[in-house]
Design a protein around this motif. Sequence first.
Motif, PDB file in Angstrom:
ATOM      1  N   SER A   8      -6.994 -12.191  -2.446  1.00  0.00           N
ATOM      2  CA  SER A   8      -7.598 -13.367  -2.399  1.00  0.00           C
ATOM      3  C   SER A   8      -6.434 -14.137  -3.612  1.00  0.00           C
ATOM      4  O   SER A   8      -6.321 -15.415  -3.685  1.00  0.00           O
ATOM      5  N   THR A   9      -5.714 -13.526  -4.329  1.00  0.00           N
ATOM      6  CA  THR A   9      -4.876 -14.072  -5.287  1.00  0.00           C
ATOM      7  C   THR A   9      -3.510 -14.428  -4.675  1.00  0.00           C
ATOM      8  O   THR A   9      -2.784 -15.300  -5.308  1.00  0.00           O
ATOM      9  N   GLU A  53      -0.131 -19.808   2.063  1.00  0.00           N
ATOM     10  CA  GLU A  53       1.104 -19.430   3.265  1.00  0.00           C
ATOM     11  C   GLU A  53       1.147 -18.032   3.300  1.00  0.00           C
ATOM     12  O   GLU A  53       1.212 -17.457   4.349  1.00  0.00           O
ATOM     13  N   LYS A  54       1.162 -17.035   2.073  1.00  0.00           N
ATOM     14  CA  LYS A  54       1.087 -15.663   2.294  1.00  0.00           C
ATOM     15  C   LYS A  54      -0.095 -15.086   3.190  1.00  0.00           C
ATOM     16  O   LYS A  54      -0.153 -14.076   3.746  1.00  0.00           O
ATOM     17  N   GLU A  79      -0.771 -13.476  10.465  1.00  0.00           N
ATOM     18  CA  GLU A  79       0.139 -13.704  11.518  1.00  0.00           C
ATOM     19  C   GLU A  79       0.787 -12.228  11.904  1.00  0.00           C
ATOM     20  O   GLU A  79       1.047 -11.885  13.021  1.00  0.00           O
ATOM     21  N   ARG A  80       1.112 -11.435  10.735  1.00  0.00           N
ATOM     22  CA  ARG A  80       1.499 -10.264  10.969  1.00  0.00           C
ATOM     23  C   ARG A  80       0.820  -9.092  11.569  1.00  0.00           C
ATOM     24  O   ARG A  80       1.386  -8.462  12.572  1.00  0.00           O
TER      25      ARG A  80
END
Length: 101
Positions: A12-13, A17-18, A24-25
């Motif tokens: 959660s940190t 975007e990540k 998506e990865r």
Amino acid sequence: MKNYEVLFVIDSTLDDEKKDAAVERVKEIISSEGEVKDVDVWGLRKLAYPIQKKSEGYYAVIQFTAEPTLPLELDRRLKISDDYIRHIIVSKDPKNTKVEE
């Protein structure tokens, strides 16, 4: 091809975007040898117990179809990445149980 479901918890940190990139990865890994059926992002939720001194995680569930070798590769990749706190991959196909009369 078999039906599977993967539930994973992202740190959660990480910034938004990540987190989106992490989802998506996983979709890209599945798409390489299988087919993504449904993506359900639950978002930020409280963990049942602290994991790595964190009390919240970003949850996502993906349903997909693939050959039996893909979940093993997906499991390996999720284990080696620091972005994912926990994950579980489950087969959605019922066991072949025949009732003989």
